[in-house]
Design an enzyme around this catalytic site. Structure first.
Site, mmCIF file in Angstrom:
data_model
loop_
_atom_site.group_PDB
_atom_site.id
_atom_site.type_symbol
_atom_site.label_atom_id
_atom_site.label_comp_id
_atom_site.label_asym_id
_atom_site.label_seq_id
_atom_site.Cartn_x
_atom_site.Cartn_y
_atom_site.Cartn_z
ATOM 1 N N SER A 77 0.651 -1.076 -0.155
ATOM 2 C CA SER A 77 0.169 -0.109 -0.169
ATOM 3 C C SER A 77 0.895 0.984 0.219
ATOM 4 O O SER A 77 2.211 1.267 -0.943
ATOM 5 C CB SER A 77 -0.709 0.069 1.101
ATOM 6 N N HIS A 84 -7.292 -5.968 0.161
ATOM 7 C CA HIS A 84 -6.365 -4.966 0.363
ATOM 8 C C HIS A 84 -5.569 -5.356 1.375
ATOM 9 O O HIS A 84 -5.822 -5.244 2.393
ATOM 10 C CB HIS A 84 -6.727 -3.690 0.106
HETATM 11 C C1 GTR Z 1 -5.649 4.625 1.726
HETATM 12 C C2 GTR Z 1 -5.151 5.745 1.345
HETATM 13 C C3 GTR Z 1 -4.153 4.231 -0.060
HETATM 14 C C4 GTR Z 1 -3.403 3.991 0.251
HETATM 15 C C5 GTR Z 1 -3.964 3.127 1.562
HETATM 16 C C6 GTR Z 1 -2.775 2.144 3.076
HETATM 17 O O1 GTR Z 1 -6.058 4.874 2.609
HETATM 18 O O2 GTR Z 1 -5.574 5.823 0.060
HETATM 19 O O3 GTR Z 1 -3.232 4.983 -1.236
HETATM 20 O O4 GTR Z 1 -1.780 3.688 0.612
HETATM 21 O O5 GTR Z 1 -4.172 4.189 2.529
HETATM 22 O O6 GTR Z 1 -1.489 2.679 2.306
HETATM 23 O O7 GTR Z 1 -3.121 1.149 3.446
#
Ligand code: GTR
Length: 411
Positions: A251, A392
């Site tokens: 991420s 995710h």
């Molecule tokens: C989210 C963000 C993403 C990603 C994620 C993370 O809120 O919008 O770009 O980076 O966090 O790092 O878990």
């Protein structure tokens, strides 16, 4: 944070292929002035530097000075960690400049049966002690975002969250495969908040400076810097093979790993796990998170200049496939997750595909199919890609593929 992001921009977020406006991405092998690049020499001497400068000054921000490690200290070590399989070491690196000091700690596990070890290096989100049940892992005192799920109160990490992120770190699999694992709590390098009075940036301000200049480093550049400094340490550590270190990140930390790999050719390879917008995903393809949304929610991640492109992705002279191309010819793994639509899996795939022409210039195998593979069927070329089922996250499945792929060029 993720749930918040889903509702934040619900109105504008595009999650439907048919609603994605048409877009064009610039060719990695045609210079800003329109000259076609046909040789490795022209790529390395002409095109790569102009792309790197653009990402540096318009996207992530320049690192003002090459600060060296002032000192390092082995805080703790144990030869019989992980049921006797590994050595554990916790090494604190200290940096000093302008009367300020910053330290961060690398937690290292190295397999006992291997010498001169290849290592996966990656940041964690909630402290080194969350990645394992191992009671000896020190708890960082650095600032952390309050988060009940991780028992963080008063911006302080606590023992209650020990082992809460083990599922993201397949330590046993990594060690059994003969690799080392190195991790750092990212908040020790730059706390993840819109405040530039702390973190590594604050050591390098000129007199009276309080904020990085418009083309100077945001947090992603700061985190990328930290990975390079860990590499400086690895070069001094006789048990680590610094020529075989892979930068890994999930991420926002995947964005940092990619930028670290683009900046620092010492990294033997890079793994971007679900890095999304400002990471592997194309910006001009406005699916899921966009530049305007990311800059509004995380104003400190990119450099100030990047805000010029809020809702104006078409005016960017680059796109993220060219960030990936900066890593060529070194191995690069882009991974997506089917349910992680916020990160735009297809945009991540296309980015890997469009970076491949630069790998091919070097005679390396990039992504050689035009359509996305079906779920759970990895393409393990020099440019590797998979989309797995699920959310995710980082899973054992992801690590199994990373290890298999690393075996093809690190063994
Ligand atoms: C989210 C963000 C993403 C990603 C994620 C993370 O809120 O919008 O770009 O980076 O966090 O790092 O878990």
């Amino acid at each position: 944070l993720f749930l918040f992001s889903m509702s934040f921009s619900k109105a504008q977020t595009i999650y439907n292929e048919s609603e994605v406006p048409s877009f064009e991405v610039p060719d990695p092998l045609v210079t800003f002035k329109g000259k076609t690049i046909g040789t490795i020499g022209d790529w390395e001497n002409v095109r790569r530097p102009e792309l790197h400068t653009y990402f540096e000054t318009k996207v992530y921000g320049k690192i003002p000075k090459n600060l060296k490690i002032d000192s390092y200290k082995i805080l703790e070590q144990e030869d019989n960690a992980l049921n006797g399989k590994a050595n554990r070491r916790q090494v604190e690196l200290t940096f000093k400049h302008n009367d300020k000091v910053l330290s961060f700690t690398i937690l290292l596990y190295l397999p006992k049966k291997v010498e001169n070890t290849a290592v996966f290096l990656g940041y964690n989100f909630y402290g080194n002690h969350t990645i394992t049940e191992d009671e000896s892992v020190l708890i960082s005192t650095a600032w952390a975002d309050n988060n009940e799920g991780f028992d963080i109160v008063n911006n302080t990490l606590t023992a209650a969250s020990r082992g809460k992120r083990t599922h993201r770190w397949a330590i046993e699999k990594i060690i059994d495969a003969g690799y080392g694992l190195a991790t750092i709590y990212y908040g020790e390098v730059d706390p993840d908040k819109d405040d530039f009075s702390d973190g590594i940036q604050s050591l390098l301000y000129s007199k009276n400076q309080k904020h990085p200049k418009a083309d100077e480093w945001g947090s992603i550049s700061a985190w990328a810097w930290g990975l390079s400094k860990a590499m400086d340490y690895f070069e001094k550590d006789p048990e680590i093979d610094a020529a075989r270190v892979i930068a890994f990140g999930h991420s926002r930390l995947g964005k940092a790993a990619l930028w670290a790999g683009a900046n620092d050719k010492r990294f033997a390879g890079v793994i971007s796990n679900n890095s999304g917008c400002g990471g592997a995903a194309l910006s001009k393809r406005k699916f899921g998170e966009t530049i305007g949304v990311i800059n509004e929610r995380f104003p400190h991640w990119f450099c100030t200049n990047f805000k010029e492109f809020n809702n104006k992705e078409e005016t960017l002279a680059v796109d993220q496939h060219q960030l990936l191309a900066l890593i060529a010819p070194r191995p690069l793994y882009i991974a997506s997750a089917e349910e992680d639509r916020w990160a735009d899996p297809k945009g991540e795939f296309l980015s890997a595909l469009y970076a491949s022409s630069v790998y091919e210039l070097y005679g390396k195998k990039g992504i050689n199919i035009m359509d996305m593979p079906v779920v759970n069927s990895p393409i393990l070329n020099t440019v590797a890609y998979h989309i797995r089922t699920g959310k995710h996250d980082v899973t054992d499945y992801d690590w199994e593929q990373y290890i298999k792929w690393a075996d093809t060029f690190l063994r």
